[in-house]
Design an enzyme around this catalytic site. Sequence first.
Site, PDB file in Angstrom:
ATOM      1  N   LYS A   1       0.826  -1.205   0.000  1.00  0.00           N
ATOM      2  CA  LYS A   1       0.000   0.000   0.000  1.00  0.00           C
ATOM      3  C   LYS A   1       0.859   1.252   0.000  1.00  0.00           C
ATOM      4  CE  LYS A   1      -3.756  -0.292   2.222  1.00  0.00           C
ATOM      5  NZ  LYS A   1      -4.736  -0.470   3.317  1.00  0.00           N
TER       6      LYS A   1
ATOM      7  N   ARG B   1      -3.478   2.979   8.527  1.00  0.00           N
ATOM      8  CA  ARG B   1      -3.814   1.786   7.755  1.00  0.00           C
ATOM      9  C   ARG B   1      -2.625   0.833   7.673  1.00  0.00           C
ATOM     10  NH1 ARG B   1      -8.334   2.664   4.242  1.00  0.00           N
ATOM     11  NH2 ARG B   1      -9.067   4.808   4.267  1.00  0.00           N
TER      12      ARG B   1
ATOM     13  N   GLY C   1      -8.333  -7.242   4.431  1.00  0.00           N
ATOM     14  CA  GLY C   1      -9.191  -7.445   5.584  1.00  0.00           C
ATOM     15  C   GLY C   1      -8.565  -8.194   6.730  1.00  0.00           C
TER      16      GLY C   1
ATOM     17  N   MET D   1      -5.737  -7.366   8.468  1.00  0.00           N
ATOM     18  CA  MET D   1      -5.136  -6.535   9.513  1.00  0.00           C
ATOM     19  C   MET D   1      -5.993  -5.282   9.717  1.00  0.00           C
ATOM     20  SD  MET D   1      -1.095  -7.104   8.758  1.00  0.00           S
ATOM     21  CE  MET D   1      -1.234  -6.642   7.035  1.00  0.00           C
TER      22      MET D   1
ATOM     23  N   ARG E   1      -3.381  -1.244  -6.441  1.00  0.00           N
ATOM     24  CA  ARG E   1      -2.519  -2.426  -6.388  1.00  0.00           C
ATOM     25  C   ARG E   1      -2.835  -3.283  -7.595  1.00  0.00           C
ATOM     26  NH1 ARG E   1      -5.714  -4.553  -1.102  1.00  0.00           N
ATOM     27  NH2 ARG E   1      -7.710  -4.978  -2.089  1.00  0.00           N
TER      28      ARG E   1
ATOM     29  N   HIS F   1      -4.630 -41.344   2.461  1.00  0.00           N
ATOM     30  CA  HIS F   1      -4.628 -42.229   1.298  1.00  0.00           C
ATOM     31  C   HIS F   1      -5.698 -41.805   0.290  1.00  0.00           C
ATOM     32  CE1 HIS F   1      -5.954 -45.836  -0.974  1.00  0.00           C
ATOM     33  NE2 HIS F   1      -4.663 -46.096  -1.012  1.00  0.00           N
TER      34      HIS F   1
ATOM     35  N   SER G   1      15.368 -42.381  -9.989  1.00  0.00           N
ATOM     36  CA  SER G   1      14.085 -41.689  -9.866  1.00  0.00           C
ATOM     37  C   SER G   1      13.793 -41.518  -8.385  1.00  0.00           C
ATOM     38  CB  SER G   1      12.959 -42.479 -10.528  1.00  0.00           C
ATOM     39  OG  SER G   1      11.729 -41.783 -10.418  1.00  0.00           O
TER      40      SER G   1
ATOM     41  N   CYS H   1       9.322 -39.138  -9.069  1.00  0.00           N
ATOM     42  CA  CYS H   1       8.008 -39.728  -9.355  1.00  0.00           C
ATOM     43  C   CYS H   1       7.082 -39.708  -8.152  1.00  0.00           C
ATOM     44  CB  CYS H   1       8.160 -41.155  -9.860  1.00  0.00           C
ATOM     45  SG  CYS H   1       9.004 -42.265  -8.723  1.00  0.00           S
TER      46      CYS H   1
ATOM     47  N   TYR I   1      13.446 -34.886 -15.525  1.00  0.00           N
ATOM     48  CA  TYR I   1      11.992 -34.921 -15.682  1.00  0.00           C
ATOM     49  C   TYR I   1      11.316 -35.015 -14.332  1.00  0.00           C
ATOM     50  CZ  TYR I   1      12.236 -39.989 -14.827  1.00  0.00           C
ATOM     51  OH  TYR I   1      12.442 -41.217 -14.268  1.00  0.00           O
TER      52      TYR I   1
END
Length: 904
Positions: free
Chosen positions: A31, A100, A109, A111, A345, A461, A788, A856, A876
């Site tokens: 701000k 502010r 909203g 603070m 902003r 799970h 992997s 993976c 990858y």
Amino acid sequence: MASRDTASVGHKWVYDFTEGNRELKDLLGGKGANLAEMTNLGLPVPPGFTITTEACQAYLASGTAPAELAEQITAHLTSLERAMGKRLGDPSDPLLVSVRSGAKFSMPGMMETVLNVGLNDASVTGLAAQAGGNERFAWDSYRRLIQMFGKTVCEVPGEEFEHALDGAKRAKGTTNDLDLDAADLRALVDTYKTIFRKHTGRDFPQTPREQLDLAIFAVFGSWNAERAVLYRRQERIPADLGTAVNVVAMVFGNLGPDSGTGVAFTRDPASGAQGIYGDYLANAQGEDVVAGIRSTVPLQELEKLDPRSYGELLGIMARLEEHYLDLCDIEFTIERGKLWMLQTRVGKRTAAAAFVIAGQLVDEGLIDLDEALHRVNGAQLAQLMFPRFRLEHDVAPLAAGIGASPGAAVGKVVFSAERAVELAGEGESVILVRRETSPDDLPGMIAAQGILTSRGGKTSHAAVVARGMGKTCVCGADALDVNVRSRQFTVDGQTVREGEVVSIDGTTGRIYRGEVPVSPSEVVRYFEGSLDATESGDPLVQAVHRIMAHADERRRLRVRTNADTGEDAARARRFGAEGIGLCRTEHMFLGDRRELVERLILARTDADRQEALAALLPLQRNDFVEIFREMDGQPVTVRLIDPPLHEFLPPLEELAVNVAVAQERGQDAAKEEALLTAVRRMHEQNPMLGLRGVRLGLVIPGLFAMQVRAIVEAAVACARDGQVARPEIMVPLVGAVQELETVRTEAEKIIAEVVGDSGVEVLVGTMIEVPRAALTAGQIAEAAEFFSFGTNDLTQMGWGFSRDDVEGAFFWRYLELGIFGISPFESIDRDGVGRLVRIATEEGRAARPGLKIGVCGEHGGDPESVHFFHEVGLDYVSCSPFRVPVARLEAGRAAITTTGSDSR
């Protein structure tokens, strides 16, 4: 995060708006930096100054303000008074200020703000005189100050002020604040003062500077308010940034019909469409718009009420968007026909708007495609891929749980995997309801449209598997009393029986009774290939297509998928997968095949073992043929079986009960008794750390050999049909190079025997999921053609806790205390587990240059984790089919930035 020089003599804690700019967000907060930027642009900003985030950090660290802060505030306040020609709290001509908050990242909203600071019993009459004798305005401003100051600074219950205001309106016979006259508001001020005194034990402070100082420190303190902490955790905003405080000369939108306040957006933050968007409220202050006490009017109405201010506002909006090169969110006030800019902003927006606006700005020549790619993120793309409920009117949910896997699913309730498969086979849509799921439920989870559990959380799970499959899932709905035997669940006195229809929202966690209409995602239709982006008139689909194409051009990381079936493989390829990084063979042994695995594990003779292996071989081979055909030409990494034994053996307790019952009834229980003996022999206290992975393959002769043969025979069969199969055999849970060498020696003999002159090439590598493997990666690389990382198990073993057990037990507390910013199973723990990944990568490639390395685990589809894997230099990532587009996008973003930051 207070820097070391914040305690130095002469440190600058306060900046005038003319001294800052938007590049100083770290110091001045968003701000303050933007107020300074607008001031420098010559826009009409009320004068003011900003107290830095460093001052907040120092105050929160020590509990006291830095020594020079009061003096610097005085100096800047004096300059502000000089600029305004008024003094703070002057009885005859008072200057009033707002106080502010303003953190680096927008926390709307979360603070505190206090308006009208400087008013007291004496200056309220001076304010009325300033306003041309408008006593109503002055007393209204004073009651607002007492209310906001009491609630924010002194923790007076806000509802007491609200009750008093409502009482005043009832006494007047109205529901509208504007109907209260000056006398009513003066009496209300007296009531507010009494409330203040009752809760604080002191009179409302009459010294303006005391009001100012207390308000500043209250804003500092609001950084650690519960809601602010929760918001930061959700948005992954660092906890040590602190907030700046902006002290701004008050301008008043509540001076009459020629005054007002509003909010404007330079584009629609919901859809991204260009146009004029916003709300305006005449004769009001800013909090009236936020509180919704009165109905606003569309911003376009301002053109009729005040055409001059409206025209000026449109000009400023265009200028700000051109300056910031983005959607701007603007707050403004009109004071007796004079327009003032209170804030701007880069505006928050929906996921759809983010993509659409980025594409628009490229078309307008304001940004390039790299910047467009930077401005969207994988989390937004994931939101766009899930179907949504169309709630045409307010529908009360039956209950709510944790939104574990987004989407909207509707179906008949079933309480077993078997029933789910049965009904799905008949063409029915089903919702699988369980207390919690286990691997045995996988067929039912695959068959179901959605999964609902009364236990577990986002890393349970059910949640992990559902996300992997792109299934909607709601977990932890503890209000549900699930009775599997009775095939029903109850909640708040209502009973839902098997066969009844429910609707679950995996985004909000809400559960609805009956069918709620669902709309399919256009973005998924595009990825699936049923919607041509070049022919589609949907700007969202076109924007996604364009940005995804650029991400694919820019990324270095390849993106594979985790897939165990031909169907999953086919879908992943449509989503852009470049191979399979994890094919879990244990998932192929569930259902009807489980008995064969059970026979194999419990075999006491070579003949019994060979018989079970011979039965499994053709089944496995056919599985791999299907997968290789779908992945024609792409690499397929197949993990040899890695189940904790308990997943394939009946529970010990259940077996013991069955045997006891059979014996009591005089029934033949020879088979069950033999099974019970075997299960007792193999029973493990912690199966996740027991006989599994490479250990299982070495202990049960022929198991890995059968799988290797099935893989290679399938590849050769595909090659003879003219397709290209590129199998990569992955040995799981290796902790020592000798384990891998033993398996590889056996595998190479089979490969040489089967491949013949087919031209099929087979790689043999390992899964790095044991910390010791990561720390001895240089040795293991001598025997591995690829690595992997299995980051799920590497995280469990690195932290020393089980994913299935700990989330409900203590994760909530760790998140609350800030020990975790986010679950380490959701996003890679860079400092610990990530360091193991880095060490293994560096040492593995030092021993074997050009070693192919991927990941993976679940982290392969997590946006933040993808950035880390790019930085480490992996080749990858592999993730579930549904997350492939997300990984592609984030891999592209990672290539254009080394920070891994995302747009907020």
